[in-house]
Design an enzyme around this catalytic site. Sequence first.
Site, PDB file in Angstrom:
ATOM      1  N   HIS A  94      49.647  46.181  22.766  1.00 59.13           N
ATOM      2  CA  HIS A  94      48.660  47.070  23.387  1.00 59.13           C
ATOM      3  C   HIS A  94      48.666  46.787  24.892  1.00 59.13           C
ATOM      4  CE1 HIS A  94      46.159  47.167  19.375  1.00 59.13           C
ATOM      5  NE2 HIS A  94      47.357  47.718  19.253  1.00 59.13           N
ATOM      6  N   HIS A 151      47.388  54.524  21.606  1.00 59.77           N
ATOM      7  CA  HIS A 151      47.452  53.255  20.882  1.00 59.77           C
ATOM      8  C   HIS A 151      48.137  52.147  21.696  1.00 59.77           C
ATOM      9  CE1 HIS A 151      48.348  51.273  16.710  1.00 59.77           C
ATOM     10  NE2 HIS A 151      48.034  50.398  17.634  1.00 59.77           N
ATOM     11  N   GLU A 184      50.485  47.246  10.331  1.00 57.93           N
ATOM     12  CA  GLU A 184      51.537  48.115  10.870  1.00 57.93           C
ATOM     13  C   GLU A 184      52.879  47.890  10.175  1.00 57.93           C
ATOM     14  OE1 GLU A 184      50.963  50.603  12.487  1.00 57.93           O
ATOM     15  OE2 GLU A 184      49.302  50.293  13.889  1.00 57.93           O
TER      16      GLU A 184
END
Length: 217
Positions: free
Chosen positions: A101, A162, A80
């Site tokens: 998350h 996500h 990321e």
Amino acid sequence: MAASLFSGSRRAVLVHAKKMWEAGLVVASAGNVSARIPGSGLIAITPASIPYEVMTEDQIAIVDLESGELREPGPRPSSELPTHRALYAARPDIGAVIHTHAPHVSVLAVLRQPLPPVLDEMIVYFGGTIEVARYAFTGTDQLARNAAEALGDRAGVILANHGNVCVGPDLPRAFQIALTMEATARVYVAALGIGSPVALPDDSLLSGRALYERRRI
Ligand SMILES: [Zn+2]
């Protein structure tokens, strides 16, 4: 020696990455954490695919923000990285980025529902509604652009299907945002299950926003 030059930043990123994992905001090697190394144009960022349980300080990658290249040989940085770079470029005021998350935030992420200000502390910590960034696949430049756009001047953004990204002037405050966002999402999701959550009145939003502006510095 370069390693010792960056050891403080590496250690701080590792400590907060493990805190994120211990708080249940991610599992295994999911999520990622980074921080600016002041005055250097560099960031320290967690590596890709190494479980937090065994992650060590020397595995934290040092990356040039401008080029995205590793400054020192070592493990590959988080996939990321594009989103971290995009957020630092868009927001000179932020010094740390945490991607989680978190379970209740992820419920909103799969519903693609924003998190509106329903608790007093939300507006003070987040600066307003946490919006949902348009969906793009994990790790892509498109996701990075979408996240930066939807973040605006607030302290976090939900990534569709996500998780979320939380930002702050430094790691402790970005981590506080991550914890607070999950706690708030837990309340909001529970409230949605039994009724219609009531938004804060406008004057509370204004008062809270003024406090947020002061906290960002
Ligand atoms: Zn993720």
